[in-house]
Design a protein around this motif. Structure first.
Motif, short mmCIF file in Angstrom:
data_model
loop_
_atom_site.label_atom_id
_atom_site.label_comp_id
_atom_site.label_asym_id
_atom_site.label_seq_id
_atom_site.Cartn_x
_atom_site.Cartn_y
_atom_site.Cartn_z
N LEU A 28 0.83 -1.20 0.00
CA LEU A 28 0.00 0.00 0.00
C LEU A 28 0.87 1.26 0.00
CD1 LEU A 28 -2.77 -1.07 2.53
CD2 LEU A 28 -2.82 -1.16 0.04
N ASP A 29 2.17 1.06 -0.18
CA ASP A 29 3.08 2.20 -0.22
C ASP A 29 2.78 3.08 -1.42
OD1 ASP A 29 5.07 1.62 1.99
OD2 ASP A 29 5.16 -0.25 0.85
N SER A 30 2.89 4.38 -1.24
CA SER A 30 2.63 5.30 -2.35
C SER A 30 3.91 5.74 -3.06
CB SER A 30 1.87 6.54 -1.84
OG SER A 30 2.62 7.19 -0.84
N ASN A 31 5.05 5.48 -2.45
CA ASN A 31 6.32 5.87 -3.05
C ASN A 31 7.05 4.61 -3.51
OD1 ASN A 31 9.19 6.45 -3.26
ND2 ASN A 31 8.70 8.45 -2.38
N LYS A 32 7.13 4.41 -4.83
CA LYS A 32 7.70 3.19 -5.38
C LYS A 32 9.16 3.02 -4.99
CE LYS A 32 8.39 0.53 -9.56
NZ LYS A 32 8.18 0.46 -11.02
N SER A 33 9.95 4.08 -5.01
CA SER A 33 11.37 3.94 -4.70
C SER A 33 11.56 3.53 -3.23
CB SER A 33 12.15 5.21 -5.03
OG SER A 33 11.68 6.30 -4.28
N GLU A 34 10.75 4.07 -2.32
CA GLU A 34 10.83 3.66 -0.91
C GLU A 34 10.42 2.20 -0.75
OE1 GLU A 34 8.59 6.36 1.51
OE2 GLU A 34 9.91 8.05 1.03
N TRP A 35 9.41 1.77 -1.48
CA TRP A 35 8.96 0.38 -1.44
C TRP A 35 10.07 -0.55 -1.91
CZ3 TRP A 35 7.69 -2.67 -5.94
CH2 TRP A 35 7.16 -3.93 -5.62
N LEU A 36 10.73 -0.19 -3.02
CA LEU A 36 11.81 -1.02 -3.54
C LEU A 36 12.98 -1.09 -2.56
CD1 LEU A 36 11.74 0.07 -7.29
CD2 LEU A 36 11.03 -2.14 -6.32
N GLU A 37 13.29 0.01 -1.90
CA GLU A 37 14.35 0.02 -0.90
C GLU A 37 13.98 -0.88 0.29
OE1 GLU A 37 17.53 1.23 -0.81
OE2 GLU A 37 17.12 1.53 -2.94
N ALA A 38 12.74 -0.83 0.71
CA ALA A 38 12.29 -1.68 1.81
C ALA A 38 12.41 -3.16 1.44
CB ALA A 38 10.85 -1.34 2.19
N LEU A 39 12.11 -3.50 0.19
CA LEU A 39 12.23 -4.89 -0.25
C LEU A 39 13.68 -5.36 -0.17
CD1 LEU A 39 9.90 -5.20 -3.37
CD2 LEU A 39 9.56 -6.14 -1.07
#
Length: 52
Positions: A28-39
């Motif tokens: 449900l993240d709105s920021n794709k780059s933050e989501w990819l970093e979290a992964l």
């Protein structure tokens, strides 16, 4: 999937995957780059994670 539940989800996956269980997480993240970093920082052991 909230990161706090990862250990429980991994335990369920390990126990029941041989019986066909797959776990899919929808971000449900709105920021794709933050989501990819979290992964990159999290090991999912076969859990399927997709953006929303």
């Amino acid at each position: 999937m909230c990161r706090e539940t990862n250990p429980e989800m991994i335990a369920l996956y390990n126990e029941f995957n041989s019986q066909g269980l797959e776990i899919i997480s929808i971000s449900l993240d709105s920021n794709k780059s933050e989501w990819l970093e979290a992964l990159k920082k999290t090991v999912y052991y076969g859990l399927i994670t997709v953006p929303n």
